[in-house]
Design a protein around this motif. Structure first.
Motif, PDB file in Angstrom:
ATOM      1  N   ASN A  34     -46.675  58.890 -79.370  1.00 11.52           N
ATOM      2  CA  ASN A  34     -47.760  59.696 -78.809  1.00 11.52           C
ATOM      3  C   ASN A  34     -47.858  61.088 -79.423  1.00 11.52           C
ATOM      4  O   ASN A  34     -48.640  61.911 -78.968  1.00 11.52           O
ATOM      5  CB  ASN A  34     -47.576  59.815 -77.294  1.00 11.52           C
ATOM      6  CG  ASN A  34     -47.692  58.468 -76.620  1.00 11.52           C
ATOM      7  OD1 ASN A  34     -48.558  57.668 -76.967  1.00 11.52           O
ATOM      8  ND2 ASN A  34     -46.801  58.191 -75.691  1.00 11.52           N
TER       9      ASN A  34
ATOM     10  N   GLN B  86     -47.412  52.442 -65.601  1.00  6.42           N
ATOM     11  CA  GLN B  86     -47.820  53.736 -66.139  1.00  6.42           C
ATOM     12  C   GLN B  86     -47.669  53.806 -67.658  1.00  6.42           C
ATOM     13  O   GLN B  86     -48.508  54.347 -68.335  1.00  6.42           O
ATOM     14  CB  GLN B  86     -46.989  54.866 -65.503  1.00  6.42           C
ATOM     15  CG  GLN B  86     -47.440  55.168 -64.097  1.00  6.42           C
ATOM     16  CD  GLN B  86     -46.659  56.317 -63.487  1.00  6.42           C
ATOM     17  OE1 GLN B  86     -46.408  56.297 -62.280  1.00  6.42           O
ATOM     18  NE2 GLN B  86     -46.275  57.298 -64.262  1.00  6.42           N
ATOM     19  N   GLU B  87     -46.523  53.294 -68.165  1.00  5.94           N
ATOM     20  CA  GLU B  87     -46.232  53.480 -69.576  1.00  5.94           C
ATOM     21  C   GLU B  87     -45.887  52.163 -70.278  1.00  5.94           C
ATOM     22  O   GLU B  87     -45.469  51.215 -69.636  1.00  5.94           O
ATOM     23  CB  GLU B  87     -45.044  54.435 -69.761  1.00  5.94           C
ATOM     24  CG  GLU B  87     -45.191  55.783 -69.083  1.00  5.94           C
ATOM     25  CD  GLU B  87     -46.295  56.651 -69.675  1.00  5.94           C
ATOM     26  OE1 GLU B  87     -46.744  56.347 -70.810  1.00  5.94           O
ATOM     27  OE2 GLU B  87     -46.718  57.602 -69.017  1.00  5.94           O
ATOM     28  N   HIS B 108     -51.119  54.482 -69.202  1.00  5.97           N
ATOM     29  CA  HIS B 108     -50.789  55.645 -70.039  1.00  5.97           C
ATOM     30  C   HIS B 108     -50.857  56.935 -69.249  1.00  5.97           C
ATOM     31  O   HIS B 108     -51.510  57.893 -69.653  1.00  5.97           O
ATOM     32  CB  HIS B 108     -51.713  55.728 -71.265  1.00  5.97           C
ATOM     33  CG  HIS B 108     -51.499  54.601 -72.221  1.00  5.97           C
ATOM     34  ND1 HIS B 108     -50.328  54.457 -72.925  1.00  5.97           N
ATOM     35  CD2 HIS B 108     -52.270  53.539 -72.551  1.00  5.97           C
ATOM     36  CE1 HIS B 108     -50.404  53.369 -73.661  1.00  5.97           C
ATOM     37  NE2 HIS B 108     -51.565  52.785 -73.441  1.00  5.97           N
ATOM     38  N   GLY B 109     -50.204  56.932 -68.117  1.00  4.32           N
ATOM     39  CA  GLY B 109     -50.154  58.136 -67.304  1.00  4.32           C
ATOM     40  C   GLY B 109     -50.368  57.800 -65.839  1.00  4.32           C
ATOM     41  O   GLY B 109     -50.416  56.629 -65.454  1.00  4.32           O
ATOM     42  N   SER B 112     -52.761  62.939 -61.585  1.00  4.22           N
ATOM     43  CA  SER B 112     -52.008  64.117 -61.165  1.00  4.22           C
ATOM     44  C   SER B 112     -52.926  65.338 -61.178  1.00  4.22           C
ATOM     45  O   SER B 112     -53.079  66.002 -62.195  1.00  4.22           O
ATOM     46  CB  SER B 112     -50.827  64.322 -62.111  1.00  4.22           C
ATOM     47  OG  SER B 112     -50.231  65.571 -61.863  1.00  4.22           O
ATOM     48  N   ASP B 115     -51.786  68.565 -62.759  1.00  3.53           N
ATOM     49  CA  ASP B 115     -51.806  68.684 -64.217  1.00  3.53           C
ATOM     50  C   ASP B 115     -53.201  68.432 -64.781  1.00  3.53           C
ATOM     51  O   ASP B 115     -53.374  68.285 -65.990  1.00  3.53           O
ATOM     52  CB  ASP B 115     -50.816  67.695 -64.846  1.00  3.53           C
ATOM     53  CG  ASP B 115     -49.417  67.869 -64.280  1.00  3.53           C
ATOM     54  OD1 ASP B 115     -49.001  69.026 -64.134  1.00  3.53           O
ATOM     55  OD2 ASP B 115     -48.747  66.856 -63.992  1.00  3.53           O
ATOM     56  N   VAL B 117     -55.001  65.726 -64.441  1.00  9.23           N
ATOM     57  CA  VAL B 117     -55.202  64.365 -64.921  1.00  9.23           C
ATOM     58  C   VAL B 117     -55.936  63.559 -63.847  1.00  9.23           C
ATOM     59  O   VAL B 117     -55.399  63.321 -62.760  1.00  9.23           O
ATOM     60  CB  VAL B 117     -53.849  63.673 -65.256  1.00  9.23           C
ATOM     61  CG1 VAL B 117     -54.087  62.262 -65.776  1.00  9.23           C
ATOM     62  CG2 VAL B 117     -53.066  64.492 -66.273  1.00  9.23           C
ATOM     63  N   ILE B 122     -56.854  58.432 -67.573  1.00  7.63           N
ATOM     64  CA  ILE B 122     -55.924  57.325 -67.822  1.00  7.63           C
ATOM     65  C   ILE B 122     -56.741  56.038 -67.858  1.00  7.63           C
ATOM     66  O   ILE B 122     -57.955  56.067 -67.668  1.00  7.63           O
ATOM     67  CB  ILE B 122     -54.792  57.287 -66.758  1.00  7.63           C
ATOM     68  CG1 ILE B 122     -55.359  57.123 -65.357  1.00  7.63           C
ATOM     69  CG2 ILE B 122     -53.951  58.569 -66.845  1.00  7.63           C
ATOM     70  CD1 ILE B 122     -54.279  56.961 -64.301  1.00  7.63           C
ATOM     71  N   GLU B 148     -47.001  61.117 -58.049  1.00  8.77           N
ATOM     72  CA  GLU B 148     -48.100  60.742 -58.936  1.00  8.77           C
ATOM     73  C   GLU B 148     -48.311  59.226 -58.946  1.00  8.77           C
ATOM     74  O   GLU B 148     -49.442  58.753 -58.872  1.00  8.77           O
ATOM     75  CB  GLU B 148     -47.845  61.216 -60.374  1.00  8.77           C
ATOM     76  CG  GLU B 148     -47.962  62.706 -60.582  1.00  8.77           C
ATOM     77  CD  GLU B 148     -46.702  63.455 -60.172  1.00  8.77           C
ATOM     78  OE1 GLU B 148     -45.653  62.769 -59.999  1.00  8.77           O
ATOM     79  OE2 GLU B 148     -46.749  64.685 -59.999  1.00  8.77           O
TER      80      GLU B 148
END
Lengths: 198, 198
Positions: A34, B86-87, B108-109, B112, B115, B117, B122, B148
């Motif tokens: 990433n 998430q990942e 990918h996240g 939140s 932050d 997001v 995502i 999150e």
């Protein structure tokens, strides 16, 4: 299931570094995935450059882009003192002090019979060679204050003394900013033994 | 004094990785200096390969060398279940279990707001798109058991429920092999609440 091949290879590469196990290696590899393209290109290039563009100075053994290194070449430096260190990093630590103006000699290791490392396996012969040619008056042993470092210092001092050179060792004592409570007994006893007058 | 330029650049690159500060970066860079040539070449190449050869599967968002990824392509897998993680790493963790035979969706996240997001940042829209086309019956929310992750799971469940799909969440409870003494109160209360009959 396994990781895709490219990730798996990168994980293997990270695992070759000291202190990086499989979990950290995987975390780093996925992080790279990433990262910004240019950062990865730069990282990849830096790795190759370090290997390709840096050599060791044929005089002192310090890493350098040109041989002899800028310290050995510097006419301003005091050529009568050589500070003997174990690793390249130690030269950089010493230079950070901005006080020492002599030359260096990097051993690239320490004598350690347990690991089968003898004086010929580290830069000791090259040091003796330098002592013949140069106007050296003092050798400062700045090897690490552990068993290997101490024995290396002792070994070299025995070789150097007959040549009539002054040989010194970095002082032992309490670290500045340290706390007496956390000092170990050996350090404390050294600090006591080498106490200075106020 | 500074490090020679190539070393200094490599230190900068290492420092871009998570959890690696200036001291560790310097240690790693000096280690590279003494690594075998072929290992460094391989390391450098792996970094580029990861960036160049890996893409994200256009269906599930998992990393892959070919698009769609081998999981999405696999005819043997149960296309009625999608496990949302998430990942990319989480897919690999799930696959290691060797029990789950459904498909995945990598966000990918996680959402939140702190932050900045949101759901659009995502892979949520892509998930909703998949739900329209495919013969999906169940969504398993396998986001992380933290704030999150939980909010993301809640958010998606609200979007998915009106579509008449079953949506489940990984169970909370005591980790296997763990010790009651070290469990936190929240985990313990969840373990109590969702206790199973013997």
């Amino acid at each position: 299931m396994h990781y895709p091949a490219p990730i798996s290879k990168l994980i293997d590469s990270f695992m070759k570094l000291p202190g990086i196990g499989p979990k950290t290696a995987a975390r780093l590899a996925f992080y790279v995935l990433n990262m910004k393209e240019e950062d990865v290109v730069q990282f990849s290039k830096s790795l190759m450059d370090v290997k390709r563009d840096l050599t060791f100075c044929s005089t002192c053994g310090h890493i350098t882009e040109v041989d002899p290194c800028y310290i050995c070449k510097d006419k301003e430096r005091d050529r009568s003192v050589i500070c003997v260190v174990q690793e390249t990093k130690d030269v950089i630590m010493m230079e950070r002090m901005r006080e020492y103006k002599g030359l260096y000699h990097v051993l690239h290791g320490a004598i350690s019979p347990m690991d089968g490392v003898g004086p010929e396996d580290i830069n000791v012969p090259q040091l003796l060679e330098r002592l013949k040619d140069e106007e050296v008056k003092e050798i400062i042993m700045a090897t690490n204050p552990n068993i290997e470092g101490e024995s290396t210092a002792m070994y070299i001092s025995r070789l150097v003394k007959p040549l009539g050179l002054k040989i010194t060792r970095l002082a032992h004592g309490l670290p500045v900013g340290g706390d007496l409570e956390y000092a170990d007994e050996v350090t404390l006893s050294k600090a006591m033994e080498f106490r200075t007058e106020l």
